[in-house]
Design an enzyme around this catalytic site. Structure first.
Site, PDB file in Angstrom:
ATOM      1  N   ARG A 124       0.829  -1.215   0.000  1.00 39.93           N
ATOM      2  CA  ARG A 124       0.000   0.000   0.000  1.00 39.93           C
ATOM      3  C   ARG A 124       0.858   1.257   0.000  1.00 39.93           C
ATOM      4  O   ARG A 124       0.484   2.277  -0.592  1.00 39.93           O
ATOM      5  CB  ARG A 124      -0.942  -0.027   1.214  1.00 39.93           C
ATOM      6  N   ARG A 174      -6.041 -18.417  -8.858  1.00 38.60           N
ATOM      7  CA  ARG A 174      -6.774 -17.864  -7.705  1.00 38.60           C
ATOM      8  C   ARG A 174      -7.918 -16.980  -8.205  1.00 38.60           C
ATOM      9  O   ARG A 174      -7.816 -16.367  -9.270  1.00 38.60           O
ATOM     10  CB  ARG A 174      -5.806 -17.073  -6.807  1.00 38.60           C
ATOM     11  N   GLN A 223      -8.256  -7.602   0.358  1.00 39.28           N
ATOM     12  CA  GLN A 223      -7.765  -7.270  -0.983  1.00 39.28           C
ATOM     13  C   GLN A 223      -8.894  -6.739  -1.859  1.00 39.28           C
ATOM     14  O   GLN A 223      -8.719  -5.751  -2.579  1.00 39.28           O
ATOM     15  CB  GLN A 223      -7.123  -8.507  -1.627  1.00 39.28           C
ATOM     16  N   ASP A 239      -4.201 -15.916   7.676  1.00 41.36           N
ATOM     17  CA  ASP A 239      -2.847 -16.300   7.255  1.00 41.36           C
ATOM     18  C   ASP A 239      -2.115 -17.100   8.335  1.00 41.36           C
ATOM     19  O   ASP A 239      -1.131 -17.789   8.048  1.00 41.36           O
ATOM     20  CB  ASP A 239      -2.008 -15.064   6.898  1.00 41.36           C
ATOM     21  N   LYS A 298      -5.884 -19.585  -1.157  1.00 41.22           N
ATOM     22  CA  LYS A 298      -4.655 -18.827  -0.901  1.00 41.22           C
ATOM     23  C   LYS A 298      -3.567 -19.323  -1.860  1.00 41.22           C
ATOM     24  O   LYS A 298      -3.871 -19.991  -2.841  1.00 41.22           O
ATOM     25  CB  LYS A 298      -4.258 -18.968   0.566  1.00 41.22           C
ATOM     26  N   ARG A 336       3.946 -19.731   3.331  1.00 41.92           N
ATOM     27  CA  ARG A 336       3.472 -19.967   4.702  1.00 41.92           C
ATOM     28  C   ARG A 336       3.563 -21.459   5.060  1.00 41.92           C
ATOM     29  O   ARG A 336       3.710 -21.807   6.224  1.00 41.92           O
ATOM     30  CB  ARG A 336       2.048 -19.462   4.889  1.00 41.92           C
TER      31      ARG A 336
HETATM   32  C1  S3P Z   1      -3.962  -9.240   2.345  1.00 40.56           C
HETATM   33  C2  S3P Z   1      -5.201  -9.699   2.668  1.00 40.56           C
HETATM   34  C3  S3P Z   1      -5.505 -11.079   3.065  1.00 40.56           C
HETATM   35  C4  S3P Z   1      -4.238 -11.917   3.285  1.00 40.56           C
HETATM   36  C5  S3P Z   1      -3.159 -11.619   2.313  1.00 40.56           C
HETATM   37  C6  S3P Z   1      -2.798 -10.139   2.312  1.00 40.56           C
HETATM   38  C7  S3P Z   1      -3.792  -7.807   2.053  1.00 40.56           C
HETATM   39  O1  S3P Z   1      -6.296 -11.683   2.091  1.00 40.56           O
HETATM   40  O2  S3P Z   1      -4.548 -13.294   3.258  1.00 40.56           O
HETATM   41  O3  S3P Z   1      -2.019 -12.386   2.651  1.00 40.56           O
HETATM   42  O4  S3P Z   1      -2.656  -7.308   2.059  1.00 40.56           O
HETATM   43  O5  S3P Z   1      -4.820  -7.132   1.807  1.00 40.56           O
HETATM   44  P1  S3P Z   1      -7.867 -11.378   1.942  1.00 40.56           P
HETATM   45  O6  S3P Z   1      -8.029 -10.513   0.775  1.00 40.56           O
HETATM   46  O7  S3P Z   1      -8.489 -12.719   1.804  1.00 40.56           O
HETATM   47  O8  S3P Z   1      -8.323 -10.676   3.217  1.00 40.56           O
END
Ligand code: S3P
Length: 436
Positions: free
Chosen positions: A26, A126, A173, A319, A346, A392
């Site tokens: 970000r 994904r 996300q 995570d 994931k 992970r």
């Molecule tokens: C992330 C959000 C999470 C997380 C990912 C990073 C992010 O996913 O699992 O490793 O930086 O916004 P989600 O979009 O499922 O919340």
């Protein structure tokens, strides 16, 4: 490559972690949309965050990248607002990084040119329909494989309209992609989330002077405004602290301190669960750093009891669930994980890879559609496993190897470089096998 991990007699010491991956993505994207120069420090060298850097460079953004402290990067981002982006002459490659692909799509949705986003084998499998749907509603033209569900994605963006959108899953996300797109509309964008998820986008946009309001993390509203450049000192990543916190609790002779960890409440679900399981965890030296809470965290050998992890907490610790399953293997009683079907999409199907990985090492653990059941008292005793290319899972198997009763060999160990390139050095140091 394959790595052999042996359980050490003691597991002790301090760890300085790579900067938080989510905040790092970000810090570059949002500052690239601002006008002015922002100084970003403690930027992690993991492959995912470098994917974001490269994609933004391909979009014409200028950066000065210097070596920083503790093996990090110090990056000056020279944003010129939305006019600073130019049509890329090549495909944008997000590598293994879902955050790069989904958040940059939100940005590209507001840019009047054509771009194509792709990624590695894992990322191309994904779900991307979840961002294509709201961004298309806002007016972007996005297509992808299999009815617009999978990358490569082609995006032609431009003027967008605000939407009121109900997220089908609590994804940070997807929420962030819509919020970023919302900056380039002519009205208020509202997002409803079934439960809170990490809120780094909201905090950073607020620090950048963007009107953004969150009610309990489940209703977020943003008004269009060009963000103001802000310097970001990235705290250590709690998701990279998690393996050490768990190792400190489950190794019989351990005390580990992880320094300078971001403890934003939308990330600390793992601490709540481990404390509920009876873990001795202390947060010291709590302070604010660039709008985010930071602390040093110490964990030490503890007797854990099983627990149930389900409902709203899942979206703030997803995570960390593979590591919580490992904690369950040494606890007394059962640990039940439910409502976690998101783990299946994931970097790998983490219900499957966790269950297979830990079972192969001697744990007793059952796979369920939306989670797993771990039977405590079946401590991993060593064996072999593979990361399946998932950082992970590589780290999970390493911690199982350090805290179990026999040697563990891990294939495809280099996956750790996605989020934690210096992980194996820290393994050696805390095991007492190297001194620096
Ligand atoms: C992330 C959000 C999470 C997380 C990912 C990073 C992010 O996913 O699992 O490793 O930086 O916004 P989600 O979009 O499922 O919340």
């Amino acid at each position: 490559m394959t790595r052999l991990v042996s359980p050490p007699q003691t597991l002790r010491g301090d760890v300085s972690l790579p900067g938080d991956k989510s905040i790092a993505h970000r810090s570059l994207m949002l500052n690239a949309m601002a006008k002015g120069t922002a100084h970003v420090t403690n930027f992690p060298k993991g492959a995912d965050t470098l994917s974001t850097l490269r994609c933004l460079q391909t979009l014409g953004i200028q950066f000065d990248v210097q070596p920083g402290e503790n093996d990090s990067l110090a990056i000056d981002v020279h944003g010129e607002g939305m006019d600073g982006f130019t049509e890329p002459s090549d495909v944008l490659d997000a590598g293994n990084s879902g955050t790069t692909m989904r958040l940059i799509s939100g940005l590209l949705a507001g840019l009047p040119f054509y771009s194509v986003l792709t990624g590695d084998d894992s990322l191309r499998n994904r779900p991307m329909g979840r961002i294509v749907e709201p961004l298309s509603q806002m007016g972007a033209h996005i297509s992808g494989r299999q009815q617009n569900n999978y990358a490569p994605l082609s995006i032609f963006g431009g003027t967008l309209k605000p939407i009121d959108y109900v997220l089908p899953v609590a994804s940070a996300q997807v929420k962030s992609a819509v919020l970023i797109a919302g900056l380039n509309t002519n009205g208020r964008t509202t997002i409803h989330s079934p439960s809170p998820s990490r809120d780094h986008t909201e905090l950073m946009l607020a620090a950048m002077g963007v009107p953004i309001v969150s009610e309990y993390g489940t209703k977020i509203q943003v008004d269009p405004k060009e963000p103001r450049a802000v310097n970001v000192e990235i705290p250590g990543d709690i998701s990279s602290a998690a393996p050490w916190i768990v190792a400190g609790l489950i190794h019989p002779n351990a005390q580990i301190t992880v320094r300078n960890v971001g403890v934003n409440p939308t990330r600390t679900g793992i601490l709540d669960v481990l404390q509920r399981m009876g873990g001795t965890i202390e947060l010291l030296n709590k302070r604010m750093q660039g709008g985010e809470e930071v602390a040093d965290i110490t964990s030490q050998s503890s007797d854990l009891r099983g627990t149930e992890i389900a409902g709203d907490i899942i979206s703030i610790l997803a995570d960390e669930l593979p590591l919580l399953a490992l904690a369950g293997t040494v606890a007394t009683g059962k640990t039940i994980i439910r409502d976690a079907q998101e783990l299946r999409v994931k970097e790998s199907d983490r219900i499957k890879t966790t269950v297979t990985g830990l079972s192969n090492l001697g744990a007793k653990i059952e796979e369920h559609d939306d989670g797993m059941v771990v039977y405590g008292g079946h401590v991993p005793k060593g064996g072999s496993g593979t990361s399946s290319g998932d950082h992970r899972i590589a780290i999970l198997l390493a911690i199982a190897g350090l805290t179990g009763s026999g040697d563990t060999s891990i294939d495809d160990e280099e996956a750790v470089s996605i989020s934690y390139p210096s992980f194996w050095d820290d393994v050696d140091r805390l095991s007492g096998r190297t001194t620096n």
